[in-house]
Scaffold this motif. Sequence first.
Motif: not given
Length: 208
Positions: A56, A74-75, A78, A163-164, A199
């Motif tokens: 990231k 993010g991942k 999610l 996550n953003y 994180e």
Amino acid sequence: MSKAILVNYNFTPSWLLESDYDYLIYDRSDSNEYLKDFPQERIIKTSNFGNVDYDKLTYLYENYDTLPDVFLWGKTNLFKYITPEEFEQVKNNQTFTPLLTQNHKNYSDEYGVVCYYQDGIYYERNNSWYTTQLPARIKTYGEFASLFHLPNPAYLPFAPGGNYILTKETVQKYGRDIYDKMRSLLPYTQNPAEAHYCERSYYNLWRQ
């Protein structure tokens, strides 16, 4: 079409195939089978070290001058961290937005409050509890925070999972070197405590 930059590990994110995202996946999975049905030109294979935060942060560093105006960061899993219904309400936001479920529970133990939600963000007791379970060259979040001139409050606000929705403007409030410095702390093992510090730092970093 919105841009999504996501990291994948041993997961098949079928939801992306049905979305209108222009996505790029950093894949650190143990097998190519997880993403075999995805367009391979949208996948960057990476080694499984430094946790997902290494990839990231690498994206922010390497693409600093050409970042999308707004992008999901993010991942791929999610919806472990936010419900589809909650995501639907915010996915078109054009400003910095942490992505986390609001279906929450506050928790306390014999020492007091462990975690709670306030104003849409999750707060966790800042005692670096996870460092007892993980490799750690930097022993506490406080030490990490001092390296980056970040707050070190009793409770840390962050989006679990990291996550953003990010904007170019938000990321570029800092020079690219800060993202390189963060990621440089990570690649000595698969799951370093320093990735968990990262994180927990993003919300305070970008909301300032």
